[in-house]
Design a protein around this motif. Structure first.
Motif, PDB file in Angstrom:
ATOM      1  N   CYS A  84       0.207  -0.268   6.876  1.00 51.41           N
ATOM      2  CA  CYS A  84      -0.753  -1.222   7.451  1.00 51.41           C
ATOM      3  C   CYS A  84      -0.383  -2.674   7.193  1.00 51.41           C
ATOM      4  O   CYS A  84      -1.071  -3.587   7.654  1.00 51.41           O
ATOM      5  CB  CYS A  84      -2.155  -0.950   6.907  1.00 51.41           C
ATOM      6  SG  CYS A  84      -2.282  -1.248   5.128  1.00 51.41           S
ATOM      7  N   GLY A  85       0.693  -2.905   6.418  1.00 50.03           N
ATOM      8  CA  GLY A  85       1.132  -4.281   6.186  1.00 50.03           C
ATOM      9  C   GLY A  85       0.386  -4.993   5.074  1.00 50.03           C
ATOM     10  O   GLY A  85       0.603  -6.182   4.832  1.00 50.03           O
ATOM     11  N   LEU A  86      -0.496  -4.301   4.368  1.00 49.44           N
ATOM     12  CA  LEU A  86      -1.273  -4.950   3.306  1.00 49.44           C
ATOM     13  C   LEU A  86      -0.357  -5.392   2.165  1.00 49.44           C
ATOM     14  O   LEU A  86       0.505  -4.627   1.732  1.00 49.44           O
ATOM     15  CB  LEU A  86      -2.324  -3.960   2.765  1.00 49.44           C
ATOM     16  CG  LEU A  86      -3.337  -4.537   1.771  1.00 49.44           C
ATOM     17  CD1 LEU A  86      -4.402  -5.339   2.504  1.00 49.44           C
ATOM     18  CD2 LEU A  86      -4.002  -3.418   0.962  1.00 49.44           C
ATOM     19  N   LEU A 141      -9.796  -3.994  -1.420  1.00 53.24           N
ATOM     20  CA  LEU A 141      -9.841  -2.803  -0.565  1.00 53.24           C
ATOM     21  C   LEU A 141      -8.430  -2.441  -0.139  1.00 53.24           C
ATOM     22  O   LEU A 141      -7.619  -3.319   0.160  1.00 53.24           O
ATOM     23  CB  LEU A 141     -10.677  -3.067   0.692  1.00 53.24           C
ATOM     24  CG  LEU A 141     -12.184  -3.223   0.527  1.00 53.24           C
ATOM     25  CD1 LEU A 141     -12.815  -3.591   1.862  1.00 53.24           C
ATOM     26  CD2 LEU A 141     -12.817  -1.967  -0.041  1.00 53.24           C
ATOM     27  N   LEU A 142      -8.169  -1.139  -0.095  1.00 52.22           N
ATOM     28  CA  LEU A 142      -6.898  -0.666   0.439  1.00 52.22           C
ATOM     29  C   LEU A 142      -6.995  -0.669   1.959  1.00 52.22           C
ATOM     30  O   LEU A 142      -8.098  -0.656   2.519  1.00 52.22           O
ATOM     31  CB  LEU A 142      -6.635   0.748  -0.093  1.00 52.22           C
ATOM     32  CG  LEU A 142      -6.511   0.803  -1.619  1.00 52.22           C
ATOM     33  CD1 LEU A 142      -6.779   2.209  -2.134  1.00 52.22           C
ATOM     34  CD2 LEU A 142      -5.144   0.320  -2.060  1.00 52.22           C
ATOM     35  N   GLY A 143      -5.806  -0.694   2.616  1.00 51.54           N
ATOM     36  CA  GLY A 143      -5.826  -0.836   4.072  1.00 51.54           C
ATOM     37  C   GLY A 143      -5.651   0.443   4.856  1.00 51.54           C
ATOM     38  O   GLY A 143      -6.063   0.532   6.012  1.00 51.54           O
ATOM     39  N   CYS A 144      -5.024   1.453   4.231  1.00 55.37           N
ATOM     40  CA  CYS A 144      -4.781   2.693   4.968  1.00 55.37           C
ATOM     41  C   CYS A 144      -4.439   3.798   3.957  1.00 55.37           C
ATOM     42  O   CYS A 144      -4.198   3.505   2.790  1.00 55.37           O
ATOM     43  CB  CYS A 144      -3.645   2.509   5.976  1.00 55.37           C
ATOM     44  SG  CYS A 144      -2.004   2.453   5.223  1.00 55.37           S
ATOM     45  N   PRO A 145      -4.387   5.036   4.393  1.00 53.66           N
ATOM     46  CA  PRO A 145      -4.082   6.122   3.451  1.00 53.66           C
ATOM     47  C   PRO A 145      -2.758   5.925   2.708  1.00 53.66           C
ATOM     48  O   PRO A 145      -2.640   6.269   1.529  1.00 53.66           O
ATOM     49  CB  PRO A 145      -4.046   7.358   4.354  1.00 53.66           C
ATOM     50  CG  PRO A 145      -4.953   7.022   5.505  1.00 53.66           C
ATOM     51  CD  PRO A 145      -4.764   5.558   5.731  1.00 53.66           C
ATOM     52  N   TYR A 178      -2.141   4.267  -0.866  1.00 52.88           N
ATOM     53  CA  TYR A 178      -2.254   4.995  -2.127  1.00 52.88           C
ATOM     54  C   TYR A 178      -0.889   5.247  -2.758  1.00 52.88           C
ATOM     55  O   TYR A 178      -0.762   5.238  -3.978  1.00 52.88           O
ATOM     56  CB  TYR A 178      -3.017   6.314  -1.926  1.00 52.88           C
ATOM     57  CG  TYR A 178      -4.522   6.107  -1.962  1.00 52.88           C
ATOM     58  CD1 TYR A 178      -5.244   6.345  -3.119  1.00 52.88           C
ATOM     59  CD2 TYR A 178      -5.202   5.635  -0.850  1.00 52.88           C
ATOM     60  CE1 TYR A 178      -6.612   6.133  -3.176  1.00 52.88           C
ATOM     61  CE2 TYR A 178      -6.570   5.422  -0.887  1.00 52.88           C
ATOM     62  CZ  TYR A 178      -7.273   5.674  -2.051  1.00 52.88           C
ATOM     63  OH  TYR A 178      -8.626   5.456  -2.099  1.00 52.88           O
ATOM     64  N   ALA A 183       0.722   2.726  -5.856  1.00 51.79           N
ATOM     65  CA  ALA A 183       0.436   3.701  -6.926  1.00 51.79           C
ATOM     66  C   ALA A 183       0.531   3.048  -8.306  1.00 51.79           C
ATOM     67  O   ALA A 183      -0.277   3.322  -9.195  1.00 51.79           O
ATOM     68  CB  ALA A 183       1.387   4.880  -6.814  1.00 51.79           C
ATOM     69  N   ASP A 236       2.885  14.706  -5.085  1.00 54.40           N
ATOM     70  CA  ASP A 236       2.319  15.239  -3.845  1.00 54.40           C
ATOM     71  C   ASP A 236       1.305  14.320  -3.178  1.00 54.40           C
ATOM     72  O   ASP A 236       0.457  14.753  -2.442  1.00 54.40           O
ATOM     73  CB  ASP A 236       1.706  16.623  -4.098  1.00 54.40           C
ATOM     74  CG  ASP A 236       0.586  16.563  -5.122  1.00 54.40           C
ATOM     75  OD1 ASP A 236       0.092  17.622  -5.487  1.00 54.40           O
ATOM     76  OD2 ASP A 236       0.248  15.449  -5.554  1.00 54.40           O
ATOM     77  N   ASP A 237       1.406  13.028  -3.455  1.00 56.29           N
ATOM     78  CA  ASP A 237       0.470  12.104  -2.827  1.00 56.29           C
ATOM     79  C   ASP A 237       0.808  11.949  -1.348  1.00 56.29           C
ATOM     80  O   ASP A 237       1.946  12.101  -0.945  1.00 56.29           O
ATOM     81  CB  ASP A 237       0.574  10.739  -3.516  1.00 56.29           C
ATOM     82  CG  ASP A 237      -0.693   9.955  -3.335  1.00 56.29           C
ATOM     83  OD1 ASP A 237      -1.620  10.487  -2.702  1.00 56.29           O
ATOM     84  OD2 ASP A 237      -0.738   8.834  -3.824  1.00 56.29           O
ATOM     85  N   ALA A 238      -0.212  11.646  -0.543  1.00 57.02           N
ATOM     86  CA  ALA A 238       0.006  11.492   0.906  1.00 57.02           C
ATOM     87  C   ALA A 238       0.772  10.224   1.194  1.00 57.02           C
ATOM     88  O   ALA A 238       0.575   9.226   0.549  1.00 57.02           O
ATOM     89  CB  ALA A 238      -1.323  11.439   1.604  1.00 57.02           C
TER      90      ALA A 238
END
Lengths: 369, 144
Positions: B84-86, B96-100, B103, B107, B142-144
């Motif tokens: 997302c470019g954050l 706030l995080l910007g997208c999945p 994470y 990390a 195993d993180d997305a």
């Protein structure tokens, strides 16, 4: 259902029918979810927000428990009508501040709601009257499963459900109970209880959630930790903390009932009834404070009054509901005048009467001397 | 400057905490930071002013997302989420995080934050499909 029809009724969770509804107004569980491979609402563009909104709305149409639900897109609602949804606790104040396609799906007499494109794409909410956290958790999980069969939610094994704010990651679960603590307020113990609740890892919030003040001595207790605890454990822990606080409240009520403040307290409760029945100008917080006194009066065995009736007064006195009934926005003195006029007319329907065996100002006052 | 928490060791880390609506800025030492639940590397932070920590609200308590020892100037400038470019600076501003994908991108910043907020860094509970994750099921990879 139209918004006007929605606002004529009382939500099922305000009917006062749930277990221990003399102390607990409602129990609520919300689950935060996001659509996979899509920026969270704070980084999404208009097209992505629209796709998420319509995707969730379409998926909900196939979920059995949402079959008769109504979907409201805030973009389609008049600006003056939007706060109605906040006053009914169907959406957060933040949703109104947002932009793009966003809204809420409402079902089952407002017992179930799905807020779309607030901080997260999806906020599932299930709420019920009284103290029944385990039941609302089961309902929320069932609703979540129904949506999950039709929408791929962002998740990982390590972090669970992935949410925009790290404070919600994991289960995405915020469980809360709205409890009525007039006794603790009267004996001046509220701040101490706040501190002790915080030490037990829970949050205390006001009437409209985070950052808002308490109205009518109602406080919202909720869990804060969502990562590393299963949904069931989080709900059990909240329930245990709520039980302790309710125990303190009952102790405070006993203390009040037997103290030398009893005469003053009884006077206050009957004055509040008088204010609601006779006042010509009322603010929302005055209505909430007076109805809180009547609830306490019933708890102390001094008066009879219907929970449903008091909840009606509290809800329909809110500014947007008042404006909707009057057909135009109200402000300042005219709003307070109309609110008082409406409350006076409603007083006969709240079932208020002094306890038959205790004439006010006589038997019970003597105990206070 | 002496650590404002213990008053003994040298202050190395800027720590901001919001309690009951008030902002408290403290300069603390690595030892005290560890006691507060932060992961602190042994490496001395680069010279120059320490970047201010990222914050996130948890009820009425707000905690630092990271500490000066973890947010080097290079990392501040370079790291952007490919999803997302954050940037870290934007994350710091909005909390706030910007997208999945954020994470995994962030990390390093999120792990100490999770420990501080939740007292845990790994999920337990439901995941899509109705499965339940037990601690031994989840791994760092195993993180997305």
């Amino acid at each position: 259902m139209t918004l006007a029809e929605l606002c004529e009724g009382l939500a099922a969770w305000l009917d006062g029918s749930g277990p221990r509804s003399d102390l607990v107004l409602s129990s609520r569980v919300r689950l935060a979810r996001n659509v996979a491979n899509t920026p969270f609402p704070n980084r999404a563009n208009g097209v992505q927000l629209g796709r998420a909104f319509h995707g969730v709305a379409a998926a909900s149409a196939d979920v059995p428990s949402l079959a008769s639900a109504t979907t409201w897109n805030l973009e389609d609602l008049a600006t003056a009508d939007r706060p109605l949804l906040v006053e009914r606790h169907l959406v957060s104040p933040n949703l109104l501040e947002g932009t793009g396609e966003r809204g809420v799906i409402v079902a089952d007499g407002e017992r179930q709601a799905v807020m779309i494109n607030e901080e997260d794409h999806v906020r599932i909410q299930c709420v019920a009257s009284g103290f029944q956290l385990a039941e609302v958790l089961s309902e929320a999980v069932a609703l979540d499963r129904g949506l999950e069969e039709r929408i791929e939610f962002a998740a990982s094994r390590r972090h669970g459900y992935l949410t925009a704010c790290p404070t919600n990651a994991g289960t995405g679960l915020r469980a809360s109970v709205w409890i009525h603590l007039p006794g603790l307020a009267l004996v001046g113990e509220t701040k101490r209880i706040h501190r002790s609740v915080a030490e037990m890892g829970m949050a205390v919030r006001g009437w409209f959630g985070e950052g808002t003040s308490a109205l009518g001595d109602f406080y919202q207790l909720s869990n804060q930790q969502t990562l590393g605890r299963t949904e069931e454990r989080a709900v059990e822990e909240l329930g245990a903390v709520a039980e302790r606080v309710l125990g303190y409240e009952l102790e405070a009520r006993e203390k009040l009932a037997s103290s030398d403040r009893r005469a003053k307290l009884e006077d206050r409760i009957f004055r509040s009834e008088g204010i609601l029945r006779c006042a010509r100008l009322l603010t929302v917080s005055q209505v909430m404070a007076c109805t809180s006194d009547l609830r306490l009066g019933r708890a102390l065995g001094l008066v009879q009054v219907s929970d449903r009736g008091l909840n009606r007064l509290a809800l329909f006195s809110q500014p947007a509901h008042l404006a909707k009934r009057m057909g135009c926005p109200q402000d300042g003195e005219s709003s307070r005048w109309e609110r008082a006029r409406w409350v006076r007319a409603e007083m006969d329907s709240i079932g208020f009467r002094p306890r038959v065996d205790e004439e006010p100002g006589q038997g019970s006052t003597e105990r206070g001397r | 400057m002496k650590c404002e928490r213990c008053g003994e060791r040298a202050a190395e880390i800027q720590y901001t905490e919001y309690r009951d609506g008030a902002k408290h800025k403290l300069e603390i030492c690595s030892e005290c930071a560890r006691e507060l639940g932060f992961h602190v590397r042994e490496k001395t932070p680069p010279s120059g002013p320490a970047p201010s920590p990222t914050v996130a609200s948890v009820g009425n308590v707000t905690v630092s997302l990271s500490t000066a020892t973890e947010l080097t100037d290079n990392r501040l400038a370079e790291v952007r989420c490919p999803g997302c470019g954050l940037s870290i600076e934007e994350l710091r501003d909005a909390s706030l995080l910007g997208c999945p994908q954020c994470y995994s991108t962030f990390a390093k910043e999120l792990t100490p934050l999770f420990r501080r907020i939740h007292g845990a860094t790994r999920h337990r509970g439901r995941i899509p499909g109705g499965e339940c994750v037990r601690p031994e099921d989840s791994t760092e990879e195993d993180d997305a």
